[in-house]
Scaffold this motif. Structure first.
Motif, mmCIF file in Angstrom:
data_model
loop_
_atom_site.group_PDB
_atom_site.id
_atom_site.type_symbol
_atom_site.label_atom_id
_atom_site.label_comp_id
_atom_site.label_asym_id
_atom_site.label_seq_id
_atom_site.Cartn_x
_atom_site.Cartn_y
_atom_site.Cartn_z
ATOM 1 N N HIS A 63 -19.203 22.701 -0.523
ATOM 2 C CA HIS A 63 -20.608 23.153 0.039
ATOM 3 C C HIS A 63 -21.379 23.408 -1.144
ATOM 4 O O HIS A 63 -20.760 24.658 -1.991
ATOM 5 C CB HIS A 63 -20.421 24.240 1.112
ATOM 6 N N ALA A 77 -26.034 29.893 8.904
ATOM 7 C CA ALA A 77 -26.529 28.703 8.852
ATOM 8 C C ALA A 77 -25.067 27.862 7.879
ATOM 9 O O ALA A 77 -24.892 26.763 8.147
ATOM 10 C CB ALA A 77 -27.590 28.380 7.901
ATOM 11 N N VAL A 78 -24.772 28.677 6.691
ATOM 12 C CA VAL A 78 -23.549 27.886 6.036
ATOM 13 C C VAL A 78 -22.390 28.034 6.974
ATOM 14 O O VAL A 78 -21.615 26.719 7.069
ATOM 15 C CB VAL A 78 -23.321 28.838 4.968
ATOM 16 N N ALA A 121 -22.112 27.608 10.251
ATOM 17 C CA ALA A 121 -22.601 26.591 11.192
ATOM 18 C C ALA A 121 -22.275 24.998 10.420
ATOM 19 O O ALA A 121 -21.510 24.102 11.136
ATOM 20 C CB ALA A 121 -23.852 26.649 11.842
ATOM 21 N N GLU A 122 -22.875 24.776 9.214
ATOM 22 C CA GLU A 122 -22.600 23.645 8.502
ATOM 23 C C GLU A 122 -21.091 23.302 8.126
ATOM 24 O O GLU A 122 -20.567 22.299 8.353
ATOM 25 C CB GLU A 122 -23.480 23.895 7.115
ATOM 26 N N LEU A 123 -20.332 24.351 7.772
ATOM 27 C CA LEU A 123 -19.017 24.310 7.455
ATOM 28 C C LEU A 123 -18.221 23.986 8.843
ATOM 29 O O LEU A 123 -17.303 22.895 8.677
ATOM 30 C CB LEU A 123 -18.449 25.458 6.875
ATOM 31 N N ASP A 131 -19.263 22.351 11.380
ATOM 32 C CA ASP A 131 -19.618 20.951 11.596
ATOM 33 C C ASP A 131 -19.225 20.047 10.773
ATOM 34 O O ASP A 131 -18.549 18.740 11.290
ATOM 35 C CB ASP A 131 -21.055 20.775 11.772
ATOM 36 N N ALA A 132 -18.848 20.167 9.631
ATOM 37 C CA ALA A 132 -18.428 19.386 8.340
ATOM 38 C C ALA A 132 -16.678 19.288 8.650
ATOM 39 O O ALA A 132 -16.210 18.103 8.574
ATOM 40 C CB ALA A 132 -18.515 19.902 6.891
#
Length: 761
Positions: A471, A598-599, A601-603, A605-606
């Protein structure tokens, strides 16, 4: 009596602003003390109420599934046993929120010992096999209530009820919450274990009983021990801190208010020497003169205290956050009415004592007034003042400086009284700055990581590390794990943490000593050092899953979690004892300015849901109510400062009246004479502001570090207010003093000749 009342009424009309400040300041002080009392009562009583009504266990012991916990009932001093209950550790999801939980298998009705108290809904029912009961703290974190459906261990369950318990509370990322379920809903997997509660005949034997229990079961069978002292301390921690802050500043403000009253009366006595002498000449006794001042200022104090009681009674429960909750609970306790009367009465009596001391001097004024030697005419300018005039410094400034500091003992007394509220304001700003640093500079206060990522069983260490480091906002992903370790003597457990590796060490905030670099080296929190009676440089022996772990404490770190009862080393050091250990979490450092939510949530999802990513909890989140408390205290202290300023201005103006004819005779214009008074007032305020801030900064650092040491975080977190903030405080004090003095000083220059001659006489 009529003459006394008329004189007091005339004096009140002359000093209306000062009287208003005194009433408002007294109301603020008494309100602060009442809120502190409410917070102390709230901190102790809710947990004690739950513990008593639930017949809570004094000790909770978590063991492996094969441990023979039935033998604990035979230990000396054990009055009753709760459980054992089969447990499993998993995660729960609700409306996008996730939390670590301990599932606890319970059949039948609520147990007689360690009984959860239902706050809403109902207890487990065999007719609803998929029903669960949530711990109250966990339910609040998940925004869950009876009737909601949750996902627990890949199964959907229904919330039947919410219950309070006297056990250690749920803390995100630190301690899992508790979910009670029927045995069929608790899976049998590798996370399984048991938990048993022991209620003791004598709570003072807790440490001895824990030691005996660990010896009976075997150190290798015990995974965690928690006691009633730890649970009570966690329940009281944040609330007691708020109460201590309010109580400390309330007492300081009370002392400042008493000194302000003393200064006001003393200044007024000097200004009314002729009036007091006339009263004595017409037959007033010294006692009657004293009663005039005493009744007047006690009336101010009583009115302010009554106003505070009224405000707390009517509006206290509506305050936002913890103070409002505390007042609401406190008003339902049986002892709150005596406190509601005793606290204001004590404040009024304290102010009355200061009033008596100052009014006693008024009773000693002789019927024929004698000008004090310090104020006798003929006292010339000092050498520094004459030198300043020789350097062509404007005469108005020189004479104003001389009036401020050339009054003998009165000048230091006025400066000291005004400096005290400014000192307390500086301390309040220091506390505010320290709280703000947890948000602005968390890496300096033991919070280097912004996120904690916990992979599930399907994600390997290599895949998790690669996913996290890929990331763009993640600068470092430190692998680690946290286990419970038995302390020497086996009287309790602490958190043993392995974070980072020797090649990529975790950046701890070291307050004393140095970071851990070599084999068997570790850093510890202040709470752990206090618990073990150890110091930096000592070796400690811990027991982890039955195996000894000997560590060399080479530094003290700032530890905001677990009350500082944490010892931290590298993951490599823990693997030397157990090569099969794998990381159970990753601490993530982010780029400056990155949004942790936000980070995260992105992790998540990834990773397709295989990572549970949470923000690291900060003490600033739990102390958010303290900001409002500090702001309110600053307002109360400012009112006390305004009261003292009005007293100092009145004394300066009265002193100027005696010099008015002389100043006009040497050619000073009314504007220059006004400047003399403004300069004197400004110099007094400047000296007090410099003294208050100079003493307040080191006192603030000591006080914040002392509180941090007491809570286990450890000294080293205190930070002085920024220089611009201190400069603004000094400037505000001086500007406020000059602004308040402008109108009285201008009026004094327009006095009639007869009034001026009367003042001189």
């Amino acid at each position: 009596m009529r003459a006394m009342l008329r004189w007091a009424h005339a004096d009140l009309r002359t000093h209306r602003g000062e009287a208003l400040f005194l009433v408002a300041a007294t109301a603020g002080i008494v309100a602060s003390l009442l809120l502190a009392t409410a917070l102390f009562g709230y901190a102790t009583n809710p947990w004690q109420r739950v513990f008593t009504q639930s017949r809570g266990a004094h000790v909770w012991i978590h063991t492996g599934p094969a441990a023979d916990t039935g033998r604990l009932a035979a230990l000396d001093g054990v009055d009753a046993v709760a459980g054992p209950y089969r447990t499993a550790t998993t995660t729960v999801a609700s409306r996008g929120a996730r939390a670590g939980v301990e599932l606890r298998a319970t059949d039948g009705g609520p147990p007689p010992t360690g009984r959860p108290l239902m706050t809403s809904g109902r207890w487990l029912d065999p007719a609803t096999p998929g029903g669960v009961v949530l711990e109250a703290g966990l339910a609040r974190a998940l925004w869950a209530e009876p009737g909601d459906r949750l996902t627990v261990a890949d199964r959907t369950v229904t919330v039947l009820g919410v219950a309070e318990t006297a056990e250690r509370r749920y803390r995100p990322g630190e301690r899992p919450g508790t979910i009670w379920a029927l045995p069929g809903a608790v899976p049998l997997d590798r996370t399984g274990g048991q938990v048993v509660g022991l209620r003791l005949a004598d709570p003072g034997d807790t440490d001895y009983t824990v030691q005996r229990a660990v010896t009976t079961l075997g150190a290798g069978a015990v995974s965690d021990v928690s006691t009633w002292q730890q649970a009570r301390g966690e329940a009281q921690d944040d609330t007691r801190l708020l109460g201590q802050v309010l109580g400390l500043f309330g007492i300081g403000a009370l002392i400042a208010a008493a000194l302000a009253v003393f200064g006001a009366i003393a200044t007024r006595v000097r200004g009314h020497l002729r009036d007091i002498s006339v009263l004595k000449a017409v037959g007033f006794t010294p006692g009657q003169v004293v009663r005039i001042f005493l009744v007047q200022h006690l009336a101010f104090a009583v009115f302010g205290a009554a106003l505070a009681v009224l405000l707390v009674r009517t509006l206290g429960a509506r305050l936002p956050g913890r103070p409002g909750d505390a007042v609401q609970v406190w008003q339902g306790l049986p002892g709150h009415l005596p406190a509601l009367l005793l606290v204001p009465a004590g404040a009024v009596l304290f102010i009355g004592a200061a009033t008596c001391l100052a009014a006693w001097r008024a009773g000693r004024v002789p019927p024929v007034p004698v000008l004090p030697a310090a104020a006798a005419p003929g006292a010339g300018l000092s050498g520094a003042a004459r030198k300043a005039l020789g350097l062509r410094v404007p005469p108005a400034l020189v004479l104003g400086w001389h009036r401020a500091f050339g009054r003998g003992r009165r000048a230091p007394a006025a400066i000291g009284r005004l400096a005290l509220p400014l000192l307390l304001i500086t301390v309040a700003l220091g506390a505010w700055t320290t709280i703000e640093r947890f948000d602005s500079r968390p890496e300096q206060l033991g919070l280097a990581a912004a996120l904690t990522a916990r992979p599930d069983g399907t994600l390997t260490d290599r895949d998790a590390t690669a996913l996290l480091r890929a990331h763009r906002q993640v600068t470092a992903a430190h692998p680690g794990l946290e286990v419970a370790a038995l302390v020497p003597g086996q009287t309790g457990t602490i958190a043993l943490r392995g974070l980072g590796t020797r090649e990529r060490p975790y950046p701890y905030s070291i307050a004393e000593g140095r970071p851990a670099r070599g084999p068997d080296e570790a850093v510890a929190g202040q709470g752990l050092l206090d618990l073990l009676g150890a110091r930096v440089g000592d070796w400690v022996r811990l027991t982890v899953a039955g195996h000894p772990q000997v560590l060399h404490i080479v530094g003290r770190s700032i530890e905001p979690e677990n009350g500082g009862r944490v010892v931290s080393t590298s993951l490599d050091t823990l693997r030397e004892n157990d090569p099969g250990l794998r990381p159970s979490l990753y601490q993530l450092q982010l780029r400056p300015g990155a949004d942790p939510r936000a980070v995260g949530a992105e992790l998540a999802d990834a990773s397709l849901g295989r990572l549970d990513v949470r923000e690291v909890s900060s003490p600033a989140d739990r102390l958010s109510a303290l900001r409002g408390v500090v702001a309110g205290l600053i307002a109360v202290l400012a009112l006390i400062g305004l009261t003292e300023l009005s007293t100092a201005i009145g004394g300066t103006v009265r002193d100027g009246e005696r010099d008015l004819l002389a100043l006009k005779a040497i050619g000073l214009s009314p504007r220059q004479i006004t400047t003399v008074t403004l300069t004197a007032t400004g110099c007094t305020a400047l000296a007090a502001a410099l003294l208050g801030t100079a003493l307040g900064v080191p006192f603030a650092l000591w006080l914040v570090d002392h509180e941090a040491h007491a809570t286990g975080i450890g000294a080293g977190i205190a930070h002085a207010p920024p220089p611009l903030q201190l400069l603004a405080l000094v400037a505000a004090a001086v500007a406020g003093a000059v602004a308040l003095a402008a109108l009285p000083a201008a009026r004094a220059t327009r006095h009639r000749l007869a009034d001026t001659l009367s003042a001189v006489a």
